[in-house]
Motif scaffolding. Structure first.
Motif, PDB file in Angstrom:
ATOM      1  N   ILE A  26       0.849  -1.205   0.000  1.00 22.36           N
ATOM      2  CA  ILE A  26       0.000   0.000   0.000  1.00 22.36           C
ATOM      3  C   ILE A  26       0.885   1.255   0.000  1.00 22.36           C
ATOM      4  CG2 ILE A  26      -1.646   1.339   1.366  1.00 22.36           C
ATOM      5  CD1 ILE A  26      -2.779  -1.366   2.365  1.00 22.36           C
ATOM      6  N   ALA A  27       1.919   1.235   0.852  1.00 23.56           N
ATOM      7  CA  ALA A  27       2.821   2.395   0.930  1.00 23.56           C
ATOM      8  C   ALA A  27       3.461   2.653  -0.429  1.00 23.56           C
ATOM      9  CB  ALA A  27       3.896   2.151   1.991  1.00 23.56           C
ATOM     10  N   GLN A  28       3.881   1.595  -1.106  1.00 22.05           N
ATOM     11  CA  GLN A  28       4.525   1.760  -2.423  1.00 22.05           C
ATOM     12  C   GLN A  28       3.521   2.271  -3.436  1.00 22.05           C
ATOM     13  OE1 GLN A  28       6.291  -2.150  -2.895  1.00 22.05           O
ATOM     14  NE2 GLN A  28       8.232  -1.452  -2.011  1.00 22.05           N
ATOM     15  N   PHE A  43      -1.014  -2.064  15.812  1.00 19.91           N
ATOM     16  CA  PHE A  43       0.259  -2.538  15.243  1.00 19.91           C
ATOM     17  C   PHE A  43       0.569  -1.580  14.106  1.00 19.91           C
ATOM     18  CE2 PHE A  43       2.737  -6.690  14.947  1.00 19.91           C
ATOM     19  CZ  PHE A  43       3.807  -6.110  14.284  1.00 19.91           C
ATOM     20  N   ILE A  44       1.716  -0.914  14.194  1.00 20.13           N
ATOM     21  CA  ILE A  44       1.987   0.216  13.288  1.00 20.13           C
ATOM     22  C   ILE A  44       3.255  -0.040  12.478  1.00 20.13           C
ATOM     23  CG2 ILE A  44       2.467   2.708  13.217  1.00 20.13           C
ATOM     24  CD1 ILE A  44       1.046   2.607  16.154  1.00 20.13           C
ATOM     25  N   THR A  45       3.156   0.143  11.174  1.00 18.67           N
ATOM     26  CA  THR A  45       4.338   0.047  10.314  1.00 18.67           C
ATOM     27  C   THR A  45       4.599   1.427   9.708  1.00 18.67           C
ATOM     28  OG1 THR A  45       2.834  -0.791   8.613  1.00 18.67           O
ATOM     29  CG2 THR A  45       4.234  -2.409   9.720  1.00 18.67           C
ATOM     30  N   ASN A  46       5.876   1.791   9.604  1.00 25.73           N
ATOM     31  CA  ASN A  46       6.260   3.118   9.088  1.00 25.73           C
ATOM     32  C   ASN A  46       7.203   2.961   7.910  1.00 25.73           C
ATOM     33  OD1 ASN A  46       5.308   5.338  11.137  1.00 25.73           O
ATOM     34  ND2 ASN A  46       5.958   3.571  12.338  1.00 25.73           N
ATOM     35  N   PHE A  47       6.900   3.668   6.829  1.00 23.24           N
ATOM     36  CA  PHE A  47       7.658   3.525   5.589  1.00 23.24           C
ATOM     37  C   PHE A  47       8.184   4.883   5.132  1.00 23.24           C
ATOM     38  CE2 PHE A  47       4.321   0.395   5.878  1.00 23.24           C
ATOM     39  CZ  PHE A  47       5.003  -0.789   5.664  1.00 23.24           C
ATOM     40  N   ARG A  48       9.380   4.848   4.549  1.00 20.29           N
ATOM     41  CA  ARG A  48       9.930   6.042   3.893  1.00 20.29           C
ATOM     42  C   ARG A  48      10.877   5.571   2.795  1.00 20.29           C
ATOM     43  NH1 ARG A  48      11.600  10.090   6.858  1.00 20.29           N
ATOM     44  NH2 ARG A  48      11.058   9.502   8.963  1.00 20.29           N
ATOM     45  N   PRO A  49      11.355   6.472   1.936  1.00 18.50           N
ATOM     46  CA  PRO A  49      12.210   6.023   0.837  1.00 18.50           C
ATOM     47  C   PRO A  49      13.476   5.324   1.353  1.00 18.50           C
ATOM     48  CG  PRO A  49      11.473   8.275   0.466  1.00 18.50           C
ATOM     49  CD  PRO A  49      11.054   7.918   1.862  1.00 18.50           C
ATOM     50  N   GLN A  50      13.858   4.242   0.671  1.00 19.48           N
ATOM     51  CA  GLN A  50      15.032   3.459   1.076  1.00 19.48           C
ATOM     52  C   GLN A  50      16.255   4.354   1.282  1.00 19.48           C
ATOM     53  OE1 GLN A  50      15.268   0.215   1.875  1.00 19.48           O
ATOM     54  NE2 GLN A  50      17.459   0.536   2.286  1.00 19.48           N
ATOM     55  N   GLN A  51      16.452   5.308   0.382  1.00 14.40           N
ATOM     56  CA  GLN A  51      17.633   6.196   0.499  1.00 14.40           C
ATOM     57  C   GLN A  51      17.597   7.032   1.775  1.00 14.40           C
ATOM     58  OE1 GLN A  51      18.209   8.713  -2.899  1.00 14.40           O
ATOM     59  NE2 GLN A  51      19.687   7.289  -3.771  1.00 14.40           N
ATOM     60  N   MET A  52      16.396   7.423   2.186  1.00 16.45           N
ATOM     61  CA  MET A  52      16.277   8.231   3.412  1.00 16.45           C
ATOM     62  C   MET A  52      16.523   7.358   4.648  1.00 16.45           C
ATOM     63  SD  MET A  52      15.840  11.256   2.397  1.00 16.45           S
ATOM     64  CE  MET A  52      16.831  10.807   0.987  1.00 16.45           C
ATOM     65  N   ILE A  53      16.129   6.087   4.552  1.00 16.02           N
ATOM     66  CA  ILE A  53      16.412   5.164   5.667  1.00 16.02           C
ATOM     67  C   ILE A  53      17.922   5.018   5.804  1.00 16.02           C
ATOM     68  CG2 ILE A  53      16.169   2.773   6.462  1.00 16.02           C
ATOM     69  CD1 ILE A  53      13.440   2.714   5.029  1.00 16.02           C
ATOM     70  N   GLU A  54      18.597   4.893   4.665  1.00 16.92           N
ATOM     71  CA  GLU A  54      20.061   4.753   4.702  1.00 16.92           C
ATOM     72  C   GLU A  54      20.703   6.011   5.289  1.00 16.92           C
ATOM     73  OE1 GLU A  54      21.024   3.478   0.701  1.00 16.92           O
ATOM     74  OE2 GLU A  54      19.774   1.705   1.014  1.00 16.92           O
ATOM     75  N   LEU A  55      20.148   7.167   4.918  1.00 16.56           N
ATOM     76  CA  LEU A  55      20.664   8.432   5.453  1.00 16.56           C
ATOM     77  C   LEU A  55      20.480   8.505   6.982  1.00 16.56           C
ATOM     78  CD1 LEU A  55      20.885  11.580   3.713  1.00 16.56           C
ATOM     79  CD2 LEU A  55      19.347  11.842   5.619  1.00 16.56           C
ATOM     80  N   GLU A  56      19.306   8.061   7.441  1.00 12.63           N
ATOM     81  CA  GLU A  56      19.058   8.031   8.894  1.00 12.63           C
ATOM     82  C   GLU A  56      20.066   7.135   9.596  1.00 12.63           C
ATOM     83  OE1 GLU A  56      14.280   8.221   9.756  1.00 12.63           O
ATOM     84  OE2 GLU A  56      15.156   6.300   9.274  1.00 12.63           O
ATOM     85  N   ASP A  80       9.966   3.033  -4.175  1.00  6.41           N
ATOM     86  CA  ASP A  80      11.156   3.036  -3.316  1.00  6.41           C
ATOM     87  C   ASP A  80      10.803   3.096  -1.834  1.00  6.41           C
ATOM     88  OD1 ASP A  80      10.161   5.623  -3.570  1.00  6.41           O
ATOM     89  OD2 ASP A  80      12.129   6.574  -3.447  1.00  6.41           O
ATOM     90  N   MET A  81       9.514   3.072  -1.504  1.00  2.00           N
ATOM     91  CA  MET A  81       9.153   3.083  -0.082  1.00  2.00           C
ATOM     92  C   MET A  81       9.534   1.742   0.536  1.00  2.00           C
ATOM     93  SD  MET A  81       7.966   6.091   0.206  1.00  2.00           S
ATOM     94  CE  MET A  81       7.156   6.212   1.781  1.00  2.00           C
ATOM     95  N   ALA A  82      10.139   1.811   1.743  1.00  2.00           N
ATOM     96  CA  ALA A  82      10.594   0.598   2.436  1.00  2.00           C
ATOM     97  C   ALA A  82      10.283   0.738   3.923  1.00  2.00           C
ATOM     98  CB  ALA A  82      12.099   0.423   2.231  1.00  2.00           C
ATOM     99  N   LEU A  83      10.276  -0.395   4.614  1.00  2.00           N
ATOM    100  CA  LEU A  83       9.974  -0.351   6.056  1.00  2.00           C
ATOM    101  C   LEU A  83      11.109   0.354   6.797  1.00  2.00           C
ATOM    102  CD1 LEU A  83       8.041  -1.372   8.374  1.00  2.00           C
ATOM    103  CD2 LEU A  83       9.686  -3.236   8.665  1.00  2.00           C
TER     104      LEU A  83
END
Ligand SMILES: O=C(O)CCC(=O)C(=O)O
Length: 250
Positions: free
Chosen positions: A94-96, A221-234, A102-105
């Protein structure tokens, strides 16, 4: 795979939130409730990831209540099998579908409001908690494992708030880590859910929930998604939402 219609997608983009009925079947709910109880009852070792999200509350804790709002971070880190199950798989799809392939958990969490725990989650925008990021796409999927009503703490949203500048946030109430901003139910809409339904919101959407004043559970139960590149930056900046120092240094 869940199918998001153009109308649903347009609603999400314009209003900043979207309710989707029946993400989980009654059979699937049985599995998730059992895992949830394993976490809550400490049958899975989670002490490093468990905290009380309601320490901002001014009132005395009601008798017999362990935590005002129980938060357990990163359940899928502790039970990796969860990643292959319908809640994670479908919320990711759904997030994608809503915000791009590119949305990832980024992280998942459990937030439980026990019966009569009576502690609101303060009004806030998730982006108030973030480090600076060039790409602000983010979606949170809040899945109800119990019926969520106004009185046991369903989510409220301020429609279109994600399209306005972020409101100033401050430490909530007595402090303890939660942030809050000025907002009220008059500007918001309550999204009541049946068990198995979910509601999604964007990183800038203002939200809140009332305390649970009923005799009924309110397990989310909550899942949070953002772009893979931003996860890597975090992660490169030592930020992984668990609050763990040793993980932060990685
Ligand atoms: O479950 C709640 O009361 C709050 C949840 C929340 O703030 C979130 O998922 O961002």
């Amino acid at each position: 795979m869940p199918f998001i219609t153009p109308k649903q997608s347009a609603f999400f983009q314009a209003q900043g939130y979207l309710k989707i009925p029946q993400l989980l079947s009654p059979e699937q709910l049985i599995y998730y409730r059992a895992v949830y109880e394993d976490f809550l009852e400490n049958r899975i070792e989670i002490s490093r990831y468990r905290s009380d999200l309601g320490t901002h509350a001014e009132e005395e804790k009601a008798e017999g209540i362990k935590e005002r709002i129980t938060q357990i971070m990163v359940p899928s880190k502790l039970v990796p099998d969860l990643l292959n199950k319908p809640l994670h798989q479908q919320s990711l799809a759904i997030a994608q579908s809503l915000l791009g392939d590119d949305m990832a958990l980024d992280f998942d969490m459990l937030i439980d409001k026990a019966p009569f725990s009576n502690t609101p989650t303060p009004w806030h925008q998730d982006c108030a908690y973030w480090i600076e990021m060039p790409d602000l796409r983010a979606v949170s999927c809040w899945v109800a494992l119990d019926k969520a009503s106004i009185d046991n703490g369903c989510m409220w949203y301020v429609p279109q708030s994600h399209q306005l500048p972020m409101r100033p946030h401050r430490p909530a109430g007595k402090g303890g880590g939660a942030l809050e901003c000025d907002a009220s139910e008059e500007e918001g809409v309550a999204v009541e859910l049946q068990a198995g339904d979910c509601v999604l919101h964007q990183g800038g959407t203002l939200h809140y929930s009332r305390g649970n004043t009923t005799a009924h559970r309110r397990r989310a139960f909550i899942t949070n998604f953002r772009p893979q590149q931003m996860i890597e930056l975090e992660r490169a900046q030592g930020y992984d939402h668990t609050g763990e120092r040793e993980l932060r240094r990685k």
